[in-house]
Design an enzyme around this catalytic site. Sequence first.
Site, PDB file in Angstrom:
ATOM      1  N   ALA A  71      -3.207  12.783   1.991  1.00  0.00           N
ATOM      2  CA  ALA A  71      -2.322  12.333   0.909  1.00  0.00           C
ATOM      3  C   ALA A  71      -1.060  13.182   0.875  1.00  0.00           C
ATOM      4  O   ALA A  71      -1.056  14.332   1.339  1.00  0.00           O
ATOM      5  CB  ALA A  71      -3.044  12.414  -0.436  1.00  0.00           C
ATOM      6  N   ASP A  72      -0.014  12.607   0.310  1.00  0.00           N
ATOM      7  CA  ASP A  72       1.217  13.341   0.080  1.00  0.00           C
ATOM      8  C   ASP A  72       1.836  12.823  -1.212  1.00  0.00           C
ATOM      9  O   ASP A  72       1.902  11.610  -1.430  1.00  0.00           O
ATOM     10  CB  ASP A  72       2.201  13.160   1.241  1.00  0.00           C
ATOM     11  CG  ASP A  72       3.365  14.119   1.115  1.00  0.00           C
ATOM     12  OD1 ASP A  72       3.138  15.336   1.215  1.00  0.00           O
ATOM     13  OD2 ASP A  72       4.501  13.653   0.889  1.00  0.00           O
ATOM     14  N   THR A  73       2.264  13.747  -2.059  1.00  0.00           N
ATOM     15  CA  THR A  73       2.828  13.388  -3.359  1.00  0.00           C
ATOM     16  C   THR A  73       4.299  13.766  -3.405  1.00  0.00           C
ATOM     17  O   THR A  73       4.670  14.880  -3.027  1.00  0.00           O
ATOM     18  CB  THR A  73       2.045  14.069  -4.497  1.00  0.00           C
ATOM     19  OG1 THR A  73       0.681  13.640  -4.426  1.00  0.00           O
ATOM     20  CG2 THR A  73       2.615  13.711  -5.858  1.00  0.00           C
ATOM     21  N   GLY A 108       1.287   8.871  -1.450  1.00  0.00           N
ATOM     22  CA  GLY A 108       0.886   8.088  -0.288  1.00  0.00           C
ATOM     23  C   GLY A 108      -0.478   8.582   0.164  1.00  0.00           C
ATOM     24  O   GLY A 108      -0.736   9.786   0.156  1.00  0.00           O
TER      25      GLY A 108
END
Length: 189
Positions: A71-73, A108
């Site tokens: 994940a990436d924020t 994401g």
Amino acid sequence: MYQQKLPIVLASKSPRRHELLKLMGLDFSVDLKDVDESYPENLSPAEIAVYVAEQKATAFGDVSGKIVITADTIVALDGEILGKPRDKVHAYEMLKALAANKHEVYTGVALVKDNKMHSFYDVTEVFCRAVSEEEINFYIDNFKPFDKAGSYGIQDYWGLVVVTRMLGSYTNVMGLPTERLYDELKSLS
């Protein structure tokens, strides 16, 4: 109901993501790979979050027999990406910009099962009240938000005292949209 049949690997050092997966009742291990988190400049915030999550997933190579979650924020204010602060001055500038404003948080997520990647994103609108210089400095000095996109954590003082409302997933702002993740894991079964 999602029935976990395969081992899950979470590719994140985020204690918030670890906590969220535990609260979902999932059994998982943590494995990290070094990944270049740069991205093409022409991408939207949602596309950036997905692109980086996919880069993290691709770093694992062969992942047969398990599910890998990356994940990436991204925090965006008026289309500008607010990453993790470089130092106290940078954190102050970001928090001052977020105060009395609305911003978006995009996460994401990439799921890999049987070497097939499935990606998605979620977005939450976050509204903050006006704050004083003293409140911003208090927050930085006491909560040290240097590892957080946008310089704040929704689960700490800033989220409890400054954020007035949200439209969308709370857990997305923490770094992992668990409601959507649960549905996506069910669809992979």
